[in-house]
Motif scaffolding. Sequence first.
Motif: not given
Length: 506
Positions: A148-158, A336-345
């Motif tokens: 979900p957080p990865l898709a949201t960051a890319l504007g992809v519904p989830r 749109q996919l920084p390391d901080t987002l990857l770690n959080r997801a």
Amino acid sequence: MLAGLVSTGCVRRQFFQPDARPDATLPLPATADSVRGATAGRQYARHGQLYNALVGQHHRPSWAAPVAAPVLNLATARPGGLQPGKVGGGFNSTSLSLTAANGSAYVLRTVDKDPIRATPELVRGTFLVNVLRDNVSSTNPYAALVVPPLATALGVPRSEPRLYYVRPDDPAFQTDSLHHFRGQLAYLEEKAATMPDKPAPAAVLSSEKAFAAVFASPDQRIDQAALLRARLLDGWLGDWDRHAGQWSWALGAPMTGGFAPLLPLPKDRDMVFYRLDDGVLGWLIGHVAIRHWVTFGPRYKNPVALLSNGEYLDRRALNGLSRAQFRATALALQQQLPDTLLNRAVRRLPPAVFAIEGPRTIAALQARRAALPALADALYLDLARRPLVGGTAQAETFVIRQYPDSMQVTVYPSGSETALPLFRRTFFSSETREIVLEGLGGDDTFVRSQALSQQAARPRLRIYGGPGSDTLTQGPSGASVTSLPGIRFSQGSAPAGQAYDKPAEE
């Protein structure tokens, strides 16, 4: 040890764990609102080192890892409660449709799967069922929580799946059709994917209905840029199971030009972080027998095979995008996919599972992020070899402009070449061997706008007029012809199995 793999014996009757709680012999207090130490499927981790070396360890440790989960209570899981409806599911999952008090649709799906419904009747009593069931260990049971957080960051519904434990004595699950849920872990999620803070769509269509609408009229068109973002997300996550049945489509408000876009809504993230080729037999299956079962890792091992299950969508709904647009989309996704987002997801995995898979999953996502432009280019070049361009059941005019190194195809509403085109793209001879144009219904006109002194060898053109009185013309005079160099023209429809308007298979 390997008897279940190589013998000709019968299917194992007690394959699945009886309860997600290893200590299920101790009654769960009636007031318990959560459980600890539950497992998604500890039966997958009962094998020894030799078996794992031959077949593959896959995600067996994660299936047996102890996790905590709230106890499902349909009366309180959503405001006003949830009312159970129809039992369903695909070849693997068992699902239960639910309706909230405000009318929103939800679905409860078992985390563990049983692929016996995907097997022919002749082999359902044999050891092959044990093999297929054991192969569920190739999937990560908790990967859907990461998306979900990865898709949201890319504007992809989830959707937003939530993990629950279903009490074996829950009165709502005592019917025979719901026995697969009792005592097991399950995901509760919205039935249709959404985007946070976005209004609800006017309608949500299945793939079959969405593409039927596209084939019927130019008033509905797939949002190709949105689909490309979603498909690159699929590839980045290693989610190979993206056939037409894995999507719904949100009907948007009419845009400039009068058409309503259909926004892709991905469903079911069961194959994210798939791992198959870490054993001898698993490697042979994934690299020789079933090539689209591609293992997730730092490299895109076979990008075309990885994305091939979505070929129906890609060939019909990415056909208007250029190579530059594919690359620009991949570069935007990287930002749109920084390391901080990857770690959080990835830390949304249960703690015991993160300890097993977290660091290498993050490292793999980082490496795959760096290679996103190469993934996009591989998909583009595969689709560009023989693109499909279709009209609708209404009349259209196809204008073909041929140049020494390329061919431009533009589609207009019939007799309206001054209007906004329905489609326009330039195809290059270095990428494209043949273009297939299908007029579908209506009296369509195919116009090659000029005669060339030197006919380029590629791309060739294959035209199917479809039902109706269709014409092929050349040059300013607009004289009708029956054939032209480099063009094969047929008044009839394309073969059913290859047709642009072939129905989407759910």
